[in-house]
Design a protein around this motif. Structure first.
Motif, mmCIF file in Angstrom:
data_model
loop_
_atom_site.group_PDB
_atom_site.id
_atom_site.type_symbol
_atom_site.label_atom_id
_atom_site.label_comp_id
_atom_site.label_asym_id
_atom_site.label_seq_id
_atom_site.Cartn_x
_atom_site.Cartn_y
_atom_site.Cartn_z
ATOM 1 N N ARG A 160 0.828 -1.216 0.000
ATOM 2 C CA ARG A 160 0.000 0.000 0.000
ATOM 3 C C ARG A 160 0.862 1.267 0.000
ATOM 4 O O ARG A 160 0.523 2.255 -0.668
ATOM 5 C CB ARG A 160 -0.959 -0.013 1.201
ATOM 6 C CG ARG A 160 -2.141 -0.981 1.027
ATOM 7 C CD ARG A 160 -3.148 -0.855 2.152
ATOM 8 N NE ARG A 160 -2.595 -1.293 3.416
ATOM 9 C CZ ARG A 160 -2.625 -2.551 3.864
ATOM 10 N NH1 ARG A 160 -3.195 -3.497 3.143
ATOM 11 N NH2 ARG A 160 -2.089 -2.866 5.014
ATOM 12 N N LEU A 161 1.976 1.230 0.745
ATOM 13 C CA LEU A 161 2.870 2.401 0.762
ATOM 14 C C LEU A 161 3.466 2.642 -0.622
ATOM 15 O O LEU A 161 3.493 3.772 -1.116
ATOM 16 C CB LEU A 161 3.980 2.199 1.796
ATOM 17 C CG LEU A 161 3.544 2.253 3.270
ATOM 18 C CD1 LEU A 161 4.728 1.948 4.188
ATOM 19 C CD2 LEU A 161 2.952 3.613 3.621
ATOM 20 N N ILE A 162 3.924 1.543 -1.260
ATOM 21 C CA ILE A 162 4.510 1.676 -2.601
ATOM 22 C C ILE A 162 3.450 2.181 -3.585
ATOM 23 O O ILE A 162 3.729 3.048 -4.427
ATOM 24 C CB ILE A 162 5.101 0.317 -3.064
ATOM 25 C CG1 ILE A 162 6.314 -0.045 -2.196
ATOM 26 C CG2 ILE A 162 5.496 0.363 -4.531
ATOM 27 C CD1 ILE A 162 6.790 -1.484 -2.341
ATOM 28 N N ALA A 163 2.221 1.642 -3.467
ATOM 29 C CA ALA A 163 1.139 2.049 -4.372
ATOM 30 C C ALA A 163 0.855 3.545 -4.235
ATOM 31 O O ALA A 163 0.687 4.260 -5.230
ATOM 32 C CB ALA A 163 -0.128 1.236 -4.087
ATOM 33 N N GLY A 164 0.826 4.038 -2.986
ATOM 34 C CA GLY A 164 0.540 5.453 -2.759
ATOM 35 C C GLY A 164 1.633 6.344 -3.315
ATOM 36 O O GLY A 164 1.357 7.314 -4.034
ATOM 37 N N VAL A 165 2.886 6.001 -2.992
ATOM 38 C CA VAL A 165 4.012 6.817 -3.461
ATOM 39 C C VAL A 165 4.108 6.761 -4.984
ATOM 40 O O VAL A 165 4.292 7.784 -5.656
ATOM 41 C CB VAL A 165 5.335 6.337 -2.803
ATOM 42 C CG1 VAL A 165 6.529 7.047 -3.412
ATOM 43 C CG2 VAL A 165 5.278 6.571 -1.288
ATOM 44 N N GLY A 166 3.918 5.553 -5.544
ATOM 45 C CA GLY A 166 3.984 5.377 -6.998
ATOM 46 C C GLY A 166 2.901 6.173 -7.713
ATOM 47 O O GLY A 166 3.162 6.848 -8.720
ATOM 48 N N ALA A 167 1.668 6.093 -7.187
ATOM 49 C CA ALA A 167 0.545 6.800 -7.817
ATOM 50 C C ALA A 167 0.779 8.306 -7.776
ATOM 51 O O ALA A 167 0.566 9.010 -8.771
ATOM 52 C CB ALA A 167 -0.761 6.444 -7.108
ATOM 53 N N ALA A 168 1.251 8.799 -6.623
ATOM 54 C CA ALA A 168 1.508 10.238 -6.492
ATOM 55 C C ALA A 168 2.627 10.665 -7.438
ATOM 56 O O ALA A 168 2.532 11.712 -8.094
ATOM 57 C CB ALA A 168 1.867 10.575 -5.044
ATOM 58 N N GLY A 170 -2.146 9.709 -3.924
ATOM 59 C CA GLY A 170 -1.242 9.121 -2.936
ATOM 60 C C GLY A 170 -2.035 8.506 -1.789
ATOM 61 O O GLY A 170 -1.815 7.358 -1.387
ATOM 62 N N VAL A 171 -2.987 9.285 -1.275
ATOM 63 C CA VAL A 171 -3.848 8.811 -0.187
ATOM 64 C C VAL A 171 -4.631 7.560 -0.626
ATOM 65 O O VAL A 171 -4.724 6.573 0.108
ATOM 66 C CB VAL A 171 -4.824 9.938 0.249
ATOM 67 C CG1 VAL A 171 -5.978 9.380 1.057
ATOM 68 C CG2 VAL A 171 -4.070 10.994 1.048
ATOM 69 N N MET A 172 -5.184 7.610 -1.845
ATOM 70 C CA MET A 172 -5.955 6.456 -2.325
ATOM 71 C C MET A 172 -5.076 5.211 -2.404
ATOM 72 O O MET A 172 -5.513 4.113 -2.086
ATOM 73 C CB MET A 172 -6.601 6.764 -3.686
ATOM 74 C CG MET A 172 -7.698 7.818 -3.589
ATOM 75 S SD MET A 172 -8.902 7.769 -4.942
ATOM 76 C CE MET A 172 -7.894 8.209 -6.341
ATOM 77 N N GLY A 173 -3.809 5.394 -2.819
ATOM 78 C CA GLY A 173 -2.888 4.263 -2.865
ATOM 79 C C GLY A 173 -2.633 3.681 -1.488
ATOM 80 O O GLY A 173 -2.581 2.460 -1.322
ATOM 81 N N ALA A 196 -2.394 -1.819 -4.765
ATOM 82 C CA ALA A 196 -2.254 -1.848 -6.230
ATOM 83 C C ALA A 196 -3.515 -1.408 -6.983
ATOM 84 O O ALA A 196 -3.408 -0.754 -8.030
ATOM 85 C CB ALA A 196 -1.825 -3.254 -6.676
ATOM 86 N N PRO A 197 -4.727 -1.741 -6.488
ATOM 87 C CA PRO A 197 -5.921 -1.307 -7.251
ATOM 88 C C PRO A 197 -6.074 0.212 -7.404
ATOM 89 O O PRO A 197 -6.999 0.663 -8.086
ATOM 90 C CB PRO A 197 -7.085 -1.887 -6.427
ATOM 91 C CG PRO A 197 -6.515 -3.090 -5.767
ATOM 92 C CD PRO A 197 -5.097 -2.707 -5.436
ATOM 93 N N VAL A 198 -5.171 0.999 -6.825
ATOM 94 C CA VAL A 198 -5.208 2.445 -7.064
ATOM 95 C C VAL A 198 -5.039 2.724 -8.564
ATOM 96 O O VAL A 198 -5.488 3.756 -9.071
ATOM 97 C CB VAL A 198 -4.113 3.191 -6.245
ATOM 98 C CG1 VAL A 198 -2.720 2.906 -6.782
ATOM 99 C CG2 VAL A 198 -4.379 4.694 -6.244
#
Ligand SMILES: [Zn+2]
Length: 251
Positions: free
Chosen positions: A150-158, A181-184, A189-191
């Protein structure tokens, strides 16, 4: 099972009532806890019996009890929408605590973020900041092994949206970057699904505006992106994992 869904929906109605207050007061820098709600027309405090979500608005026929000042239909609609969304999240994720809790809480943040962005073209840090902290605390407590994803997903999405915003300034703002970022942090991953749905919905809306107003005027129209990303977030909460799985199986 029905009881759980109804409880979530009922909780959603009450939460929606509170979120209306947040949407109105937070951008104005007012306290969201006190004083109690008052009519902007006559200043009379809203009585408890007139503060029941949706029902009070219907019984008062959308007007203040004291001065007959119209009360926007948006208030009961936001309450209804929040109730329906929380009921739907409960129905989809029943028995699976982590996505259930993270989904319910994320809806509670997405509703005011989308509405404030709609009203003021801003997504306040006073929402994205606490949302990020709550996501990390809840995620770590409920499902520590899934937290890195979830942390990687948030940082990656942002990072992805930040890159897009830097390449094409004027489209997306820093508020949108923080929002994904928050949604991630909540979704993992579903972000990706949330961002894809948000971009498609935003592009369609932009095309509709240009078709109606003409290209030149349409380009000048400010369309906040947050509500579309929030819509994508809702889709991802309800169906993100199955959509991801279907996609990965296909390709
Ligand atoms: Zn009044």
């Amino acid at each position: 099972m029905i009881t759980v869904i109804l409880s979530a929906a009922l909780g959603g109605l009450l939460l929606g009532s509170f979120l209306n207050v947040v949407v109105y007061r937070l951008p104005a820098g007012m306290s969201i806890v006190s004083p109690g709600s008052a009519c902007p027309g006559c200043g009379v405090h809203v009585r408890p019996q007139h503060n029941i979500p949706v029902l009070s608005w219907l019984m008062l026929r959308g007007r203040c009890h004291d001065c007959a000042e119209p009360i926007s239909a948006r208030y009961p609609l936001v309450e209804l929408m929040t109730g329906v969304l929380l009921g739907a999240v409960a129905a989809v994720h029943m028995g699976d605590t982590t996505p259930l809790v993270l989904g319910l809480v994320l809806v509670g943040f997405l509703v005011p973020m989308a509405l404030i962005d709609l009203d003021h073209q801003i997504i306040p840090n006073r929402l994205t900041g606490p949302a990020a902290i709550v996501a990390i605390i809840l995620g770590t407590a409920l499902d520590p092994s899934g937290e890195p994803e979830r942390l990687i997903a948030g940082v990656g999405a942002a990072a992805f949206l930040l890159t897009a915003a830097l390449i094409k300034p004027g489209g997306m703002g820093m508020g949108d970057v923080k929002l994904v970022g928050v949604m991630g942090f909540f979704l993992g991953a579903p972000v990706v699904v949330a961002m894809l749905v948000g971009m498609v919905a935003g592009t369609i809306a932009g095309a509709v505006i240009m078709a109606r107003k003409g290209v030149a005027a349409g380009r000048k129209t400010k369309v906040p992106f947050g509500p579309f990303l929030a819509l994508g977030g809702v889709v991802a909460i309800l169906a993100g994992s199955p959509i991801m799985d279907a996609y990965l199986r296909t390709f």
